[in-house]
Enzyme design. Structure first.
Site, PDB file in Angstrom:
ATOM      1  N   LYS A 198       0.836  -1.209   0.000  1.00 18.99           N
ATOM      2  CA  LYS A 198       0.000   0.000   0.000  1.00 18.99           C
ATOM      3  C   LYS A 198       0.868   1.254   0.000  1.00 18.99           C
ATOM      4  O   LYS A 198       1.492   1.594   0.996  1.00 18.99           O
ATOM      5  CB  LYS A 198      -0.934   0.056   1.215  1.00 18.99           C
ATOM      6  CG  LYS A 198      -2.031   1.107   0.991  1.00 18.99           C
ATOM      7  CD  LYS A 198      -2.691   1.607   2.237  1.00 18.99           C
ATOM      8  CE  LYS A 198      -1.956   2.732   2.901  1.00 18.99           C
ATOM      9  NZ  LYS A 198      -1.874   3.990   2.117  1.00 18.99           N
ATOM     10  N   GLY A 251       6.709   4.969   8.356  1.00 18.66           N
ATOM     11  CA  GLY A 251       5.874   6.154   8.512  1.00 18.66           C
ATOM     12  C   GLY A 251       6.041   6.729   9.900  1.00 18.66           C
ATOM     13  O   GLY A 251       7.107   6.599  10.515  1.00 18.66           O
ATOM     14  N   SER A 252       4.973   7.332  10.413  1.00 20.54           N
ATOM     15  CA  SER A 252       5.051   8.019  11.697  1.00 20.54           C
ATOM     16  C   SER A 252       5.105   7.022  12.855  1.00 20.54           C
ATOM     17  O   SER A 252       4.569   5.917  12.770  1.00 20.54           O
ATOM     18  CB  SER A 252       3.838   8.938  11.861  1.00 20.54           C
ATOM     19  OG  SER A 252       2.648   8.179  11.839  1.00 20.54           O
ATOM     20  N   GLY A 256       2.908   3.714  13.629  1.00 17.46           N
ATOM     21  CA  GLY A 256       3.656   2.493  13.943  1.00 17.46           C
ATOM     22  C   GLY A 256       3.076   1.781  15.152  1.00 17.46           C
ATOM     23  O   GLY A 256       2.939   0.544  15.173  1.00 17.46           O
ATOM     24  N   GLU A 273       9.828   1.126  10.478  1.00 13.37           N
ATOM     25  CA  GLU A 273      10.858   2.142  10.262  1.00 13.37           C
ATOM     26  C   GLU A 273      10.158   3.469  10.471  1.00 13.37           C
ATOM     27  O   GLU A 273       9.323   3.872   9.667  1.00 13.37           O
ATOM     28  CB  GLU A 273      11.432   1.988   8.845  1.00 13.37           C
ATOM     29  CG  GLU A 273      12.824   2.558   8.725  1.00 13.37           C
ATOM     30  CD  GLU A 273      12.788   3.928   8.114  1.00 13.37           C
ATOM     31  OE1 GLU A 273      12.722   4.901   8.912  1.00 13.37           O
ATOM     32  OE2 GLU A 273      12.815   4.033   6.891  1.00 13.37           O
ATOM     33  N   CYS A 307      13.413  10.715   7.267  1.00 11.81           N
ATOM     34  CA  CYS A 307      13.311  10.236   8.651  1.00 11.81           C
ATOM     35  C   CYS A 307      14.633  10.370   9.388  1.00 11.81           C
ATOM     36  O   CYS A 307      14.655  10.538  10.593  1.00 11.81           O
ATOM     37  CB  CYS A 307      12.804   8.802   8.673  1.00 11.81           C
ATOM     38  SG  CYS A 307      13.657   7.761   7.495  1.00 11.81           S
ATOM     39  N   GLU A 404       9.540  15.410  15.732  1.00 14.91           N
ATOM     40  CA  GLU A 404       9.938  15.346  14.331  1.00 14.91           C
ATOM     41  C   GLU A 404       9.100  16.351  13.532  1.00 14.91           C
ATOM     42  O   GLU A 404       7.877  16.264  13.511  1.00 14.91           O
ATOM     43  CB  GLU A 404       9.707  13.931  13.788  1.00 14.91           C
ATOM     44  CG  GLU A 404      10.125  13.789  12.349  1.00 14.91           C
ATOM     45  CD  GLU A 404      10.057  12.353  11.844  1.00 14.91           C
ATOM     46  OE1 GLU A 404       8.974  11.740  11.944  1.00 14.91           O
ATOM     47  OE2 GLU A 404      11.085  11.849  11.362  1.00 14.91           O
TER      48      GLU A 404
HETATM   49  P1  NAI Z   1       1.542   8.204   8.335  1.00 14.78           P
HETATM   50  O1  NAI Z   1       2.355   7.415   9.291  1.00 14.78           O
HETATM   51  O2  NAI Z   1       0.116   8.484   8.668  1.00 14.78           O
HETATM   52  O3  NAI Z   1       1.563   7.508   6.878  1.00 14.78           O
HETATM   53  C1  NAI Z   1       2.475   6.532   6.442  1.00 14.78           C
HETATM   54  C2  NAI Z   1       1.734   5.390   5.770  1.00 14.78           C
HETATM   55  O4  NAI Z   1       0.900   4.764   6.741  1.00 14.78           O
HETATM   56  C3  NAI Z   1       0.798   5.810   4.631  1.00 14.78           C
HETATM   57  O5  NAI Z   1       0.809   4.807   3.629  1.00 14.78           O
HETATM   58  C4  NAI Z   1      -0.550   5.847   5.308  1.00 14.78           C
HETATM   59  O6  NAI Z   1      -1.616   5.649   4.414  1.00 14.78           O
HETATM   60  C5  NAI Z   1      -0.437   4.690   6.269  1.00 14.78           C
HETATM   61  N1  NAI Z   1      -1.347   4.742   7.426  1.00 14.78           N
HETATM   62  C6  NAI Z   1      -1.825   5.840   8.054  1.00 14.78           C
HETATM   63  N2  NAI Z   1      -2.639   5.478   9.058  1.00 14.78           N
HETATM   64  C7  NAI Z   1      -2.675   4.124   9.083  1.00 14.78           C
HETATM   65  C8  NAI Z   1      -3.338   3.155   9.887  1.00 14.78           C
HETATM   66  N3  NAI Z   1      -4.127   3.523  10.881  1.00 14.78           N
HETATM   67  N4  NAI Z   1      -3.133   1.851   9.621  1.00 14.78           N
HETATM   68  C9  NAI Z   1      -2.318   1.457   8.627  1.00 14.78           C
HETATM   69  N5  NAI Z   1      -1.684   2.324   7.820  1.00 14.78           N
HETATM   70  C10 NAI Z   1      -1.851   3.645   8.040  1.00 14.78           C
HETATM   71  O7  NAI Z   1       2.318   9.570   8.081  1.00 14.78           O
HETATM   72  P2  NAI Z   1       1.699  10.986   7.654  1.00 14.78           P
HETATM   73  O8  NAI Z   1       0.428  11.249   8.399  1.00 14.78           O
HETATM   74  O9  NAI Z   1       1.638  11.051   6.194  1.00 14.78           O
HETATM   75  O10 NAI Z   1       2.851  11.961   8.176  1.00 14.78           O
HETATM   76  C11 NAI Z   1       2.865  12.358   9.537  1.00 14.78           C
HETATM   77  C12 NAI Z   1       4.268  12.400  10.082  1.00 14.78           C
HETATM   78  O11 NAI Z   1       4.814  11.097  10.053  1.00 14.78           O
HETATM   79  C13 NAI Z   1       5.254  13.229   9.290  1.00 14.78           C
HETATM   80  O12 NAI Z   1       5.173  14.574   9.609  1.00 14.78           O
HETATM   81  C14 NAI Z   1       6.547  12.617   9.719  1.00 14.78           C
HETATM   82  O13 NAI Z   1       6.924  13.140  10.972  1.00 14.78           O
HETATM   83  C15 NAI Z   1       6.218  11.145   9.902  1.00 14.78           C
HETATM   84  N6  NAI Z   1       6.610  10.338   8.736  1.00 14.78           N
HETATM   85  C16 NAI Z   1       7.756   9.594   8.815  1.00 14.78           C
HETATM   86  C17 NAI Z   1       8.196   8.893   7.722  1.00 14.78           C
HETATM   87  C18 NAI Z   1       9.444   8.070   7.771  1.00 14.78           C
HETATM   88  O14 NAI Z   1      10.092   7.899   6.746  1.00 14.78           O
HETATM   89  N7  NAI Z   1       9.796   7.473   8.889  1.00 14.78           N
HETATM   90  C19 NAI Z   1       7.495   8.942   6.433  1.00 14.78           C
HETATM   91  C20 NAI Z   1       6.264   9.686   6.471  1.00 14.78           C
HETATM   92  C21 NAI Z   1       5.874  10.375   7.589  1.00 14.78           C
END
Ligand code: NAI
Ligand code: MG
Length: 500
Positions: A198, A251-252, A256, A273, A307, A404
């Site tokens: 996804k 992701g966040s 996580g 991660e 990240c 972050e």
């Molecule tokens: P997010 O963690 O919500 O999104 C990352 C992925 O997780 C996307 O594919 C999203 O659709 C999916 N996701 C979201 N909620 C989910 C759930 N309940 N169950 C399963 N999958 C889910 O990140 P977002 O909201 O786009 O960004 C927020 C913050 O997260 C950023 O400001 C940053 O601090 C951090 N982040 C860190 C990343 C990294 O590389 N470690 C990458 C993206 C965001």
């Protein structure tokens, strides 16, 4: 600082962008069961550029069934490792052959400069598949001499088999859409898993193109299924599905933790991660010219949406003013604009939401007493642009230092000497990466040993390689990506014991 300009979308992308993009399930491109689609935006212009199928739990159901069938029945899991390896290698070749188009899709979707997308994201993605293609034929167990104290005189032949974990769900973010796909798919395919991927809802386009290339490379039906859609629906359905044996997430940290909870139903394996707030330390004995350029790159690369970004810059007090002035000058001179302009050094942030988040942090930091020695706010216009920002006078308890930000914002703080720097560096709930700039090798190695971080860069920053493991200490995650360490995420060990 120059203002963002508009550039036309490359004409060559039009055929790919026309018509709603579909889900990949069991080797077929299909609409979402609900019939719904969602809009994809160009972050440089705030214009809708594509419509993509909005998959949800019903589509995840089909994708899991396809992946299960492909895992249980083959042919993928019944092929020789060499045959699998050749297909994975071919994916790398096809990425390289389509490098320009993939780079353009990344720029359109994510905003990053197209030259950077081609040189970094696309090149690293191709290399990742090739690196993992090599591992496919080298997954081996051990033979183990036994001693069994309660069976004196008995003879055993014992060995281990390394087997794929099964059907895996992979949920990836928007900061390096293609590359995060490669990091996840490479090791899973190398060991023979089948996958439901996804992509992030902000940036689904390059993953869809990658799916097409995987089919072209000869990946059998059902081995890779792609469900585009939102996190709370499609993502949550993958994380909670009992038919999924393992979930890998980037992701966040907040999401996580949700993934870990969702995984408890069938106790699926989990790797994560997550975020970071990485310390980047400049000593007064460093080559300052290199350190200043490196410190700027550590935070401004990819608009700060990395990240492992060096977002907490610690500078030894004697050279603090000089280093801060140098990084600030780089920030002020950066050309921020549309990623399709060849001269652009920094693009927009990925989304309106991210723009609000980053400008919110800037406001909070300035209100709390931080001072911007460069930047400090948004850039007016249609796209999601912010100024590359250097904050002085930030203190350890401020949100801009603790949380972050995931934008081009660095806090620069002075430190006295060795006795205090490790305390500062480790004063975070995260532990993804760290940097140190010094000519004193023992200082560098001592720091590398004491800092709680999964990657330490000495006199460099943001060096990534398919062979170098990457992942987090503390709340930055579980498990490692890349290197042979990544294979562990997708393998389990079976012990076989034979009485001779
Ligand atoms: P997010 O963690 O919500 O999104 C990352 C992925 O997780 C996307 O594919 C999203 O659709 C999916 N996701 C979201 N909620 C989910 C759930 N309940 N169950 C399963 N999958 C889910 O990140 P977002 O909201 O786009 O960004 C927020 C913050 O997260 C950023 O400001 C940053 O601090 C951090 N982040 C860190 C990343 C990294 O590389 N470690 C990458 C993206 C965001
Ligand atoms: Mg989110």
């Amino acid at each position: 600082m120059s203002t963002p300009t508009k550039s036309p979308i490359p004409k060559s992308l039009q055929p790919f962008l026309s018509g709603p993009k579909k889900l990949l399930i069991n080797g077929q491109w299909v609409a979402a069961k609900s019939g719904k689609t969602f809009d994809v935006f160009d972050p440089a212009t705030d214009q809708v550029v594509a419509q993509v199928a909005e998959g949800d739990a019903a589509d995840v159901e089909l994708a899991v069934a396809a992946a299960r069938k492909a895992f249980d029945d083959g042919p993928w899991t019944k092929m020789t490792a060499s045959q699998r390896s050749q297909i994975i290698w071919k994916i790398g070749d096809l990425i390289e052959q389509n490098a320009d188009q993939l780079a353009q899709l990344e720029t359109l979707d994510n905003g990053k400069p197209v030259g950077v997308a081609k040189a970094a994201d696309v090149a690293l993605a191709a290399d990742m598949f090739r690196y993992m293609a090599g591992w496919a034929t080298k997954i081996e167990g051990n033979t183990i001499p036994l001693n069994v104290p309660y069976a004196p005189g008995a003879q055993f032949h014992a060995y281990t088999l390394r087997e794929p974990v099964g059907v895996v769900g992979q949920i990836i973010p928007w900061n390096f859409p293609l590359l995060m796909g490669a990091w996840k798919l490479g090791p899973a395919l190398a060991v023979g898993c089948t996958i439901i991927l996804k992509p992030a809802e902000q940036t689904p386009l390059s993953a869809i193109r990658l799916g097409e290339l995987c089919l072209e490379a000869g990946l059998p039906d059902g081995v890779l299924n792609i469900v585009t859609g939102f996190g709370e629906t499609a993502g949550a359905a993958i994380a909670g599905h009992d038919g999924v044996d393992k979930v890998a997430f980037t992701g966040s940290t907040e999401v996580g933790k949700l993934i870990v909870n969702a995984a408890t139903g069938n106790l699926k394996k989990v790797t994560l991660e997550l975020g970071g707030k990485s310390p980047n330390v400049v000593y007064d004995d460093a080559d300052l010219e290199t350190a200043i350029a490196g410190a700027a790159d550590a935070i401004f690369f990819n608009q700060g949406q990395v990240c492992s970004a060096g977002s907490r810059l610690f500078v030894q007090q004697g050279v603090y003013e000089e280093v801060v002035a140098g990084v600030s000058e780089i920030a002020r001179n950066m050309k921020v604009g549309n990623g399709f302009d060849a001269s652009t050094q920094m693009g927009p942030l990925v989304s309106r939401e991210q723009h609000e988040r980053v400008t919110g942090y800037l406001k909070a930091g300035l209100e709390a007493g931080a001072i911007a020695s460069a930047g400090g706010g948004p850039i007016e216009g249609d796209g999601y642009f912010v100024q590359p920002t250097v904050l002085k006078n930030a203190t350890a308890e401020m949100s801009v230092v603790r949380e972050e930000i995931f934008g081009p914002v660095v806090t620069a703080m002075p430190f006295k000497d060795d006795s205090e720097i490790i305390g500062h560096a480790n004063d975070t709930s995260y532990g993804l990466a760290a940097g140190i700039w010094t000519r004193d090798i023992s200082k560098a190695h001592k720091f590398a040993k004491s800092v709680k971080a999964g990657t330490v860069w000495v006199n460099c920053y943001s060096i990534f390689d398919a062979a170098l493991p990457f992942g987090g200490y503390k709340q930055s995650g579980w498990g490692r990506e890349m290197g042979h360490a990544a294979l562990e995420n997708y393998l389990q060990t079976k012990s076989v014991c034979v009485n001779l």
